[in-house]
Design a protein around this motif. Structure first.
Motif, PDB file in Angstrom:
ATOM      1  N   ARG A  21       0.837  -1.202   0.000  1.00 28.76           N
ATOM      2  CA  ARG A  21       0.000   0.000   0.000  1.00 28.76           C
ATOM      3  C   ARG A  21       0.871   1.252   0.000  1.00 28.76           C
ATOM      4  O   ARG A  21       2.039   1.208   0.372  1.00 28.76           O
ATOM      5  N   GLU A  22       0.271   2.333  -0.444  1.00 30.30           N
ATOM      6  CA  GLU A  22       0.965   3.614  -0.457  1.00 30.30           C
ATOM      7  C   GLU A  22       0.990   4.182   0.958  1.00 30.30           C
ATOM      8  O   GLU A  22      -0.041   4.247   1.634  1.00 30.30           O
ATOM      9  N   ARG A  50       0.917   2.019   8.331  1.00 31.33           N
ATOM     10  CA  ARG A  50       0.409   3.208   7.643  1.00 31.33           C
ATOM     11  C   ARG A  50       1.507   4.062   7.015  1.00 31.33           C
ATOM     12  O   ARG A  50       1.265   4.734   6.013  1.00 31.33           O
TER      13      ARG A  50
END
Length: 295
Positions: A21-22, A50
């Protein structure tokens, strides 16, 4: 390569991003005096879900090289900028520092404001009262005696409470013994002694008040009175100074799950908030934050 050649210093670092994920941004994690980036291993799993995480060993600490000089907060901040450039990080980062690291990231925010989105300061080294600082010259003498280790180890005693885990004291004693003697001898005095030092109040207040980004500071029980003082220096309305009852100097290692939760929630608040106009960030008087105590 986990090492970066940054002029006069070879810096060890780790650079991790969320899998598949970015990242929502970049966290720059900066350890304290006589420590290394392993201080943040407790937080990598949660933050790494995150954020991109960059965690260096400061010069003279851990696996980084130890030049003869360059151990003031401004020197460390310069190394951090060069490391971000080396890694191609152009967006502003959230810089999280502990103890000495809070002064390195504060210098980063003041001298290179475009590189810092927000600061998290864990039991800061800054804000020492003149009464406490009066005892520092004897420490400087011990650290510069040719054998800084007894003085550095003795200073370690105040960092813990009866509730602090015994392994934490043993771990950090070993970290101190692995730190280059010139780093121990010079880094501590550079926080408080000299025209460029900003660790003692009120001399350092004006410099710290130049931090225009949001600041979250987490103060240990022993230094809790400093939270009220720091609130008077904040410039950004999202800034907070919190006291952690019962916590020792390394509260982020003592209570890692709580620490990551507090930081994530604060960063989420920043994400939800609308961008403040420039006039809100440059008030004529500091903006005080409410009294928030971590639980």
């Amino acid at each position: 390569m986990p090492f970066a050649e940054l002029g006069d210093v070879r810096v060890f670092f780790t650079d991790d991003s969320p899998a598949g994920r970015e990242p929502r941004g970049t966290l720059l994690l900066v350890h304290g005096y006589g420590a290394d980036s392993d201080d943040w291993v407790f937080h990598f799993p949660e933050f790494g879900k995150r954020y991109r995480i960059i965690a260096p060993d400061l010069r003279g600490h851990g696996l980084s090289s130890a030049p003869a000089t360059g151990y003031a907060p401004h020197d460390f901040a310069g190394d951090l900028v060069r490391l971000l450039d080396h890694l191609g990080v152009t967006e502003p980062v959230v810089a999280i520092g502990h103890s000495l690291g809070t002064m390195a990231v504060s210098a980063l925010a003041v001298e290179y404001p475009a590189r810092v989105r927000a600061l998290v300061c864990v039991d800061p080294a800054y804000g020492q009262t003149p009464e406490i600082a009066a005892g520092f010259p004897a420490m400087y003498e011990g650290l510069r005696s040719g054998d800084p280790y007894p003085t550095a180890l003795a200073n370690e005693e105040w960092c813990h409470t009866p509730a602090s885990p015994s392994w934490l004291l043993a771990w950090h004693r070993r970290k101190i013994l692995a730190t280059a003697p010139q780093a121990l001898a010079e880094a501590f005095p550079a926080l408080y002694d000299g025209d460029a030092a900003f660790g003692v109040r009120p001399q350092g207040d004006a410099y710290l008040a130049r931090r225009e980004c949001p600041v979250l500071s987490c103060w240990s029980a022993a230094q809790g009175a400093s939270a009220s003082w720091e609130r008077g220096l904040f410039r950004h309305p999202a800034s907070r100074a919190e006291v952690w009852p019962g916590a020792g100097h390394r509260l982020h290692a003592e209570r890692p799950a709580e620490f990551t939760l507090v930081v994530r929630r604060w960063l989420d608040e920043l994400d939800r908030a609308a961008p403040a106009p420039p006039s809100a960030l440059r008030t004529s008087a500091p903006v005080a934050s409410p009294d928030r105590t971590a639980r």
